[in-house]
Design a protein around this motif. Structure first.
Motif, PDB file in Angstrom:
ATOM      1  N   VAL A  30      -2.912  -0.965  -2.246  1.00  0.00           N
ATOM      2  CA  VAL A  30      -1.646  -0.593  -1.613  1.00  0.00           C
ATOM      3  C   VAL A  30      -1.411   0.885  -1.896  1.00  0.00           C
ATOM      4  CG1 VAL A  30       0.836  -1.016  -1.466  1.00  0.00           C
ATOM      5  CG2 VAL A  30      -0.727  -2.930  -1.909  1.00  0.00           C
ATOM      6  N   ILE A  45      -3.562  -1.792   2.390  1.00  0.00           N
ATOM      7  CA  ILE A  45      -2.247  -1.875   3.019  1.00  0.00           C
ATOM      8  C   ILE A  45      -1.577  -0.523   2.814  1.00  0.00           C
ATOM      9  CG2 ILE A  45       0.039  -2.943   2.949  1.00  0.00           C
ATOM     10  CD1 ILE A  45      -1.321  -5.517   1.994  1.00  0.00           C
ATOM     11  N   VAL A  47       1.782   1.758   3.263  1.00  0.00           N
ATOM     12  CA  VAL A  47       3.233   1.663   3.412  1.00  0.00           C
ATOM     13  C   VAL A  47       3.795   3.057   3.634  1.00  0.00           C
ATOM     14  CG1 VAL A  47       3.404  -0.424   2.002  1.00  0.00           C
ATOM     15  CG2 VAL A  47       3.633   1.808   0.918  1.00  0.00           C
ATOM     16  N   SER A  53       8.476   2.000  -2.028  1.00  0.00           N
ATOM     17  CA  SER A  53       7.928   1.198  -0.928  1.00  0.00           C
ATOM     18  C   SER A  53       6.635   0.479  -1.322  1.00  0.00           C
ATOM     19  CB  SER A  53       7.735   2.040   0.333  1.00  0.00           C
ATOM     20  OG  SER A  53       6.929   3.168   0.080  1.00  0.00           O
ATOM     21  N   CYS A  56       7.567  -2.339  -3.864  1.00  0.00           N
ATOM     22  CA  CYS A  56       8.191  -3.501  -3.210  1.00  0.00           C
ATOM     23  C   CYS A  56       7.147  -4.354  -2.501  1.00  0.00           C
ATOM     24  CB  CYS A  56       9.271  -3.052  -2.226  1.00  0.00           C
ATOM     25  SG  CYS A  56      10.745  -2.412  -3.032  1.00  0.00           S
ATOM     26  N   ARG A  57       6.208  -3.708  -1.818  1.00  0.00           N
ATOM     27  CA  ARG A  57       5.160  -4.461  -1.118  1.00  0.00           C
ATOM     28  C   ARG A  57       4.309  -5.227  -2.116  1.00  0.00           C
ATOM     29  NH1 ARG A  57       2.397  -4.442   3.878  1.00  0.00           N
ATOM     30  NH2 ARG A  57       4.400  -3.726   4.679  1.00  0.00           N
ATOM     31  N   ASN A  60       6.130  -8.200  -3.479  1.00  0.00           N
ATOM     32  CA  ASN A  60       6.195  -9.276  -2.488  1.00  0.00           C
ATOM     33  C   ASN A  60       4.862  -9.991  -2.312  1.00  0.00           C
ATOM     34  OD1 ASN A  60       8.934  -9.025  -1.899  1.00  0.00           O
ATOM     35  ND2 ASN A  60       8.571  -7.454  -0.353  1.00  0.00           N
TER      36      ASN A  60
END
Length: 143
Positions: A30, A45, A47, A53, A56-57, A60
């Motif tokens: 990420v 991924i 963001v 940000s 948070c990803r 989650n």
């Protein structure tokens, strides 16, 4: 179990992806959109750039038993709360026993900086840090 890497400014991405491939584990990188980190054997991924940000990803995405690589104490606390395992790039494994003190130390440092005082930054990375990280990563995976 999957491994998730908080990859912005993370010096152990290659080591982590290599171990994930060896062990047949899903690996997710990420990062924010100012970085382009693509590695064979890992899903990336991206963001939006923002204060939390990526954190948070990652929070989650985290499920019980996942292993998260981050140097962010706040994210580490969230991961622990979800039943994940987490460590930093130097091999420090975050635990319920040490996270409160780490968060408090971060708070004090921020308070000092806001008052105009200077605080020490992290020590320069050494080869030993990679060895310590690898040992801790394998402990987290095999636990």
């Amino acid at each position: 179990m999957k491994i998730i890497i908080d990859a912005d400014a993370c010096p152990v991405v290659d080591i982590t992806v290599g171990i994930a491939k060896e062990r047949g584990l899903e690996c997710i990188i990420v990062c924010d959109n100012t970085h382009s980190i693509e590695k064979d054997g890992a899903k990336t991924i991206v963001v939006d750039k923002g204060a939390d940000s990526a954190d948070c990803r990652i929070a989650n995405l985290t499920e019980k038993g996942d292993v998260i690589i981050t140097q962010d104490y706040g994210l580490a606390a969230l991961v622990l709360g979800k039943g994940g395992k987490t460590l930093n790039q130097n091999g420090l494994i975050y635990t319920d026993s040490n996270i409160e003190n780490l968060l408090f130390t971060r708070f004090i440092g921020k308070k000092e900086r806001m008052a105009g005082n200077k605080t020490k930054g992290p020590k320069k990375r050494a080869d030993k840090n990679d060895a310590d990280f690898l040992k801790a990563l394998l402990l987290c995976i095999d636990d």
